[in-house]
Every structure is written in structure tokens, then in C-alpha cells.
Design a protein around this motif. Structure first.
Motif, PDB file in Angstrom:
ATOM      1  N   ASN A  27       0.733  -1.085  -0.003  1.00 52.27           N
ATOM      2  CA  ASN A  27      -0.188   0.076   0.302  1.00 52.27           C
ATOM      3  C   ASN A  27       0.696   1.530   0.084  1.00 52.27           C
ATOM      4  O   ASN A  27       0.495   2.232  -0.750  1.00 52.27           O
ATOM      5  CB  ASN A  27      -0.979   0.134   0.978  1.00 52.27           C
ATOM      6  N   ALA A  28       1.868   1.208   0.707  1.00 53.91           N
ATOM      7  CA  ALA A  28       2.935   2.506   0.546  1.00 53.91           C
ATOM      8  C   ALA A  28       3.647   2.714  -0.779  1.00 53.91           C
ATOM      9  O   ALA A  28       3.475   3.806  -1.288  1.00 53.91           O
ATOM     10  CB  ALA A  28       4.137   2.089   1.440  1.00 53.91           C
ATOM     11  N   VAL A  29       3.698   1.717  -1.545  1.00 49.32           N
ATOM     12  CA  VAL A  29       4.147   1.589  -2.801  1.00 49.32           C
ATOM     13  C   VAL A  29       2.994   2.412  -3.791  1.00 49.32           C
ATOM     14  O   VAL A  29       3.073   3.206  -4.658  1.00 49.32           O
ATOM     15  CB  VAL A  29       4.838   0.511  -3.465  1.00 49.32           C
ATOM     16  N   LEU A  30       1.938   1.741  -3.789  1.00 51.55           N
ATOM     17  CA  LEU A  30       0.614   2.170  -4.253  1.00 51.55           C
ATOM     18  C   LEU A  30       0.274   3.736  -4.083  1.00 51.55           C
ATOM     19  O   LEU A  30      -0.138   4.242  -4.999  1.00 51.55           O
ATOM     20  CB  LEU A  30      -0.613   1.323  -4.154  1.00 51.55           C
ATOM     21  N   PHE A  31       0.419   4.213  -2.766  1.00 48.89           N
ATOM     22  CA  PHE A  31       0.185   5.250  -2.257  1.00 48.89           C
ATOM     23  C   PHE A  31       1.160   6.340  -3.057  1.00 48.89           C
ATOM     24  O   PHE A  31       0.882   7.359  -3.834  1.00 48.89           O
ATOM     25  CB  PHE A  31       0.472   5.775  -0.760  1.00 48.89           C
ATOM     26  N   ALA A  32       2.453   6.072  -3.324  1.00 50.23           N
ATOM     27  CA  ALA A  32       3.571   6.719  -4.020  1.00 50.23           C
ATOM     28  C   ALA A  32       3.120   6.948  -5.475  1.00 50.23           C
ATOM     29  O   ALA A  32       3.164   8.082  -6.103  1.00 50.23           O
ATOM     30  CB  ALA A  32       4.873   6.289  -3.615  1.00 50.23           C
ATOM     31  N   LEU A  33       2.993   5.694  -6.090  1.00 44.79           N
ATOM     32  CA  LEU A  33       2.779   5.876  -7.517  1.00 44.79           C
ATOM     33  C   LEU A  33       1.454   6.580  -7.888  1.00 44.79           C
ATOM     34  O   LEU A  33       1.486   7.465  -8.867  1.00 44.79           O
ATOM     35  CB  LEU A  33       2.628   4.527  -7.836  1.00 44.79           C
ATOM     36  N   LYS A  34       0.293   6.414  -7.044  1.00 45.21           N
ATOM     37  CA  LYS A  34      -1.021   7.143  -7.459  1.00 45.21           C
ATOM     38  C   LYS A  34      -0.806   8.496  -7.125  1.00 45.21           C
ATOM     39  O   LYS A  34      -1.386   9.225  -7.881  1.00 45.21           O
ATOM     40  CB  LYS A  34      -2.009   6.299  -6.640  1.00 45.21           C
ATOM     41  N   THR A  35      -0.018   9.004  -5.958  1.00 43.90           N
ATOM     42  CA  THR A  35       0.040  10.410  -5.815  1.00 43.90           C
ATOM     43  C   THR A  35       0.728  11.059  -7.037  1.00 43.90           C
ATOM     44  O   THR A  35       0.376  11.882  -7.422  1.00 43.90           O
ATOM     45  CB  THR A  35       0.903  10.449  -4.525  1.00 43.90           C
ATOM     46  N   ALA A  36       1.803  10.412  -7.438  1.00 49.38           N
ATOM     47  CA  ALA A  36       2.720  10.976  -8.490  1.00 49.38           C
ATOM     48  C   ALA A  36       1.624  11.194  -9.743  1.00 49.38           C
ATOM     49  O   ALA A  36       1.493  12.129 -10.414  1.00 49.38           O
ATOM     50  CB  ALA A  36       3.734  10.188  -8.815  1.00 49.38           C
ATOM     51  N   ALA A  37       0.689   9.988 -10.261  1.00 52.76           N
ATOM     52  CA  ALA A  37      -0.086  10.021 -11.305  1.00 52.76           C
ATOM     53  C   ALA A  37      -1.341  11.039 -11.153  1.00 52.76           C
ATOM     54  O   ALA A  37      -1.618  11.746 -12.126  1.00 52.76           O
ATOM     55  CB  ALA A  37      -0.812   8.544 -11.450  1.00 52.76           C
ATOM     56  N   GLY A  38      -1.525  11.103  -9.890  1.00 56.42           N
ATOM     57  CA  GLY A  38      -2.859  12.186  -9.447  1.00 56.42           C
ATOM     58  C   GLY A  38      -2.171  13.556  -9.936  1.00 56.42           C
ATOM     59  O   GLY A  38      -3.153  14.352 -10.349  1.00 56.42           O
ATOM     60  N   VAL A  39      -1.236  13.776  -9.255  1.00 54.42           N
ATOM     61  CA  VAL A  39      -0.564  15.198  -9.266  1.00 54.42           C
ATOM     62  C   VAL A  39      -0.152  15.545 -10.944  1.00 54.42           C
ATOM     63  O   VAL A  39      -0.645  16.611 -11.300  1.00 54.42           O
ATOM     64  CB  VAL A  39       0.539  15.100  -8.545  1.00 54.42           C
ATOM     65  N   LEU A  40       0.406  14.538 -11.754  1.00 53.09           N
ATOM     66  CA  LEU A  40       0.533  14.777 -12.963  1.00 53.09           C
ATOM     67  C   LEU A  40      -0.503  15.084 -13.832  1.00 53.09           C
ATOM     68  O   LEU A  40      -0.621  15.755 -14.855  1.00 53.09           O
ATOM     69  CB  LEU A  40       1.734  13.685 -13.394  1.00 53.09           C
ATOM     70  N   SER A  41      -1.603  14.215 -13.464  1.00 51.89           N
ATOM     71  CA  SER A  41      -2.896  14.063 -14.441  1.00 51.89           C
ATOM     72  C   SER A  41      -3.916  15.407 -14.023  1.00 51.89           C
ATOM     73  O   SER A  41      -4.906  15.664 -14.899  1.00 51.89           O
ATOM     74  CB  SER A  41      -3.501  12.788 -14.353  1.00 51.89           C
ATOM     75  N   GLY A  42      -3.497  15.920 -12.587  1.00 46.88           N
ATOM     76  CA  GLY A  42      -4.681  16.750 -12.148  1.00 46.88           C
ATOM     77  C   GLY A  42      -5.858  16.054 -11.606  1.00 46.88           C
ATOM     78  O   GLY A  42      -6.965  16.910 -11.532  1.00 46.88           O
ATOM     79  N   SER A  43      -6.054  14.874 -11.361  1.00 45.67           N
ATOM     80  CA  SER A  43      -7.162  14.053 -11.063  1.00 45.67           C
ATOM     81  C   SER A  43      -7.290  14.166  -9.390  1.00 45.67           C
ATOM     82  O   SER A  43      -6.723  13.298  -9.115  1.00 45.67           O
ATOM     83  CB  SER A  43      -7.130  12.536 -11.743  1.00 45.67           C
ATOM     84  N   ILE A  44      -8.418  14.576  -9.198  1.00 44.68           N
ATOM     85  CA  ILE A  44      -8.779  14.485  -7.851  1.00 44.68           C
ATOM     86  C   ILE A  44      -9.112  13.241  -7.218  1.00 44.68           C
ATOM     87  O   ILE A  44      -8.867  12.726  -5.935  1.00 44.68           O
ATOM     88  CB  ILE A  44      -9.872  15.658  -7.295  1.00 44.68           C
ATOM     89  N   THR A  45      -9.763  12.444  -8.219  1.00 42.74           N
ATOM     90  CA  THR A  45     -10.067  11.181  -7.732  1.00 42.74           C
ATOM     91  C   THR A  45      -8.994  10.236  -7.401  1.00 42.74           C
ATOM     92  O   THR A  45      -8.891   9.328  -6.652  1.00 42.74           O
ATOM     93  CB  THR A  45     -10.943  10.391  -8.929  1.00 42.74           C
ATOM     94  N   VAL A  46      -7.810  10.391  -8.474  1.00 49.62           N
ATOM     95  CA  VAL A  46      -6.802   9.396  -8.472  1.00 49.62           C
ATOM     96  C   VAL A  46      -6.025   9.914  -6.999  1.00 49.62           C
ATOM     97  O   VAL A  46      -5.357   9.050  -6.376  1.00 49.62           O
ATOM     98  CB  VAL A  46      -5.727   9.751  -9.585  1.00 49.62           C
ATOM     99  N   VAL A  47      -5.828  11.321  -6.770  1.00 52.53           N
ATOM    100  CA  VAL A  47      -5.137  11.658  -5.494  1.00 52.53           C
ATOM    101  C   VAL A  47      -5.995  11.318  -4.071  1.00 52.53           C
ATOM    102  O   VAL A  47      -5.175  10.646  -3.217  1.00 52.53           O
ATOM    103  CB  VAL A  47      -5.003  13.175  -5.512  1.00 52.53           C
ATOM    104  N   ALA A  48      -7.256  11.142  -4.417  1.00 50.81           N
ATOM    105  CA  ALA A  48      -8.187  10.661  -3.229  1.00 50.81           C
ATOM    106  C   ALA A  48      -7.985   9.203  -2.872  1.00 50.81           C
ATOM    107  O   ALA A  48      -7.785   8.866  -1.857  1.00 50.81           O
ATOM    108  CB  ALA A  48      -9.528  11.129  -3.280  1.00 50.81           C
ATOM    109  N   ASP A  49      -7.796   8.413  -4.315  1.00 45.74           N
ATOM    110  CA  ASP A  49      -7.485   7.117  -4.283  1.00 45.74           C
ATOM    111  C   ASP A  49      -6.230   6.728  -3.613  1.00 45.74           C
ATOM    112  O   ASP A  49      -5.975   5.645  -2.921  1.00 45.74           O
ATOM    113  CB  ASP A  49      -7.707   6.731  -5.595  1.00 45.74           C
ATOM    114  N   ALA A  50      -5.192   7.634  -3.859  1.00 47.79           N
ATOM    115  CA  ALA A  50      -3.705   7.480  -3.278  1.00 47.79           C
ATOM    116  C   ALA A  50      -3.948   7.776  -1.742  1.00 47.79           C
ATOM    117  O   ALA A  50      -3.201   6.916  -1.014  1.00 47.79           O
ATOM    118  CB  ALA A  50      -2.919   8.470  -3.902  1.00 47.79           C
ATOM    119  N   VAL A  51      -4.706   8.736  -1.078  1.00 51.48           N
ATOM    120  CA  VAL A  51      -4.945   8.954   0.071  1.00 51.48           C
ATOM    121  C   VAL A  51      -5.569   7.440   0.803  1.00 51.48           C
ATOM    122  O   VAL A  51      -5.129   7.199   1.796  1.00 51.48           O
ATOM    123  CB  VAL A  51      -5.472  10.024   0.412  1.00 51.48           C
TER     124      VAL A  51
END
Length: 204
Positions: A27-51
Motif C-alpha cells: 500500500n505504501a508503494v501504491l500510495f507513492a505511485l498514485k500520488t505521482a499519477a494524480g498530481v501529474l494528471s490533475g485528477s482529484i479522484t486519483v489523488v483521493a484514491d492514493a490517500v
């Protein structure tokens, strides 16, 4: 206490600790990857999914601690042992997931009111696809161990992993719609995901 009982206790501890370490790391790895993907894409859903994955990592840490505490031998204050710690861990995990769902809902409503443009990329698609696969593996592992040692904590963790597959799938669908159709449903998707997460937390 007989040798057979000792062996069962050790097996329960090893299964619980193994599940906790596995969940914490993945889950720590997924959090890091999704945070990067969410920030780069500007998607609040992806960032929230990372959280949400960050809360899952915290839940795995609670699982790890709960099984270690439950394995302690009986003492004067706890003549029947410490098994109740595992039930407390299950409750805390459910409350944690519900709280994350509530925060996600609030953030998603803000995204509906003031939507931000999304930028899909191959990296975003790859991260979300891999995340769904990892969550499927998590659910299978947790469920297998839950059945082996009859653990409510691990059943709750398995359910959480299954809901995460749907949450990440919704984030992926939102990204595809924005990328291919030019329609931003990110906030609405986030609301749907958050409500689903809270309902599942209440049932676990």
C-alpha cells in the motif's frame, strides 16, 4: 497449554504479521505511485484514491500491531488473554476507512464546484491498471489467511481491498472519459467512490 494450541497460536501470529507487513509495503508503494499519477494528471479522484491507499497502509500497521498484542499470554489484568485486541483492530480499521471516505467525499464535492482540467498519460493508465492487479492479489491473500485462522480483521482487510479495486476502476474510467470524450466527471466519480467506501466500511 498443549503443543497443538501453541502451534495454532504461532500460526495465527505468523499469518497476521505476514499479512500486515505485506499490506503495509504494497500500500505504501501504491500510495507513492498514485500520488505521482494524480498530481501529474490533475485528477482529484486519483489523488483521493492514493490517500485511501495511505489509510490502507495505516490499517496494515494496525493489523500488525493487533495480532502481536493478541498473541501476548494471559496475565493478571487479562486472565483470558489478549484476543480482544484483534476485534478492536477490526473496529479501528473500519472507522479509518469510513473517515477516509468522508474526506474523499468533501474533496470531490469541491472538485464538482470548481473542476480542474485533467491530463491523462500512459503513466496514469499503467499505475491504475497495476494498482487494480495488486489490490486483487491483496484481497486473495487476506481472504486465504482469514479462512485459515478465522480472522475478522483479515476479512475486513480483504473487503477493503475489493472496494479499492472498484474505487481505482472508477478513477480509471474517469480518466478515460476525460481523455477520450473531453468530459470531466472527476468530481462526480469521486463522490460515488467515497459514498461506496463509507457504505462498505459500515458493513465490515
Amino acid at each position: 497449554m498443549s503443543k497443538t494450541a501453541d502451534e495454532k497460536k504461532d500460526a495465527r501470529l505468523n499469518s497476521g504479521v505476514g499479512a500486515g507487513v505485506f499490506g503495509l509495503c504494497s500500500n505504501a508503494v501504491l500510495f507513492a505511485l498514485k500520488t505521482a499519477a494524480g498530481v501529474l494528471s490533475g485528477s482529484i479522484t486519483v489523488v483521493a484514491d492514493a490517500v485511501n491507499n495511505l489509510s490502507d497502509a495505516g490499517g496494515s500497521a494496525l493489523t500488525l500491531a493487533g495480532f502481536r498484542l493478541a498473541a501476548r499470554p494471559a496475565d493478571r489484568e487479562h486472565p483470558f488473554g489478549h484476543a480482544r485486541y484483534e476485534y478492536i483492530t477490526t473496529l479501528v480499521l473500519s472507522l479509518l476507512v469510513f473517515a477516509v471516505g468522508a474526506v474523499l467525499c468533501y474533496t470531490s464535492v469541491s472538485a464538482v464546484i470548481d473542476p480542474e482540467p485533467l491530463t491523462a498519460s500512459a503513466f496514469s493508465y499503467a499505475v491504475l491498471g497495476v494498482a487494480m492487479g495488486v489490490k486483487a492479489v491483496q484481497a486473495a491473500v487476506y481472504l486465504m489467511l482469514a479462512r485459515r485462522i478465522n480472522s475478522g480483521t483479515l476479512r475486513a482487510a480483504a473487503l477493503d481491498s475489493l472496494t479499492d479495486i472498484l474505487a481505482t476502476g472508477a478513477a480509471l474510467a474517469s480518466t478515460v472519459v476525460a481523455d477520450k470524450a473531453g468530459v470531466n466527471i472527476d468530481g462526480w466519480t469521486g463522490i460515488a467512490v467515497s459514498l461506496f467506501v463509507m457504505i462498505m466500511a459500515g458493513k465490515s
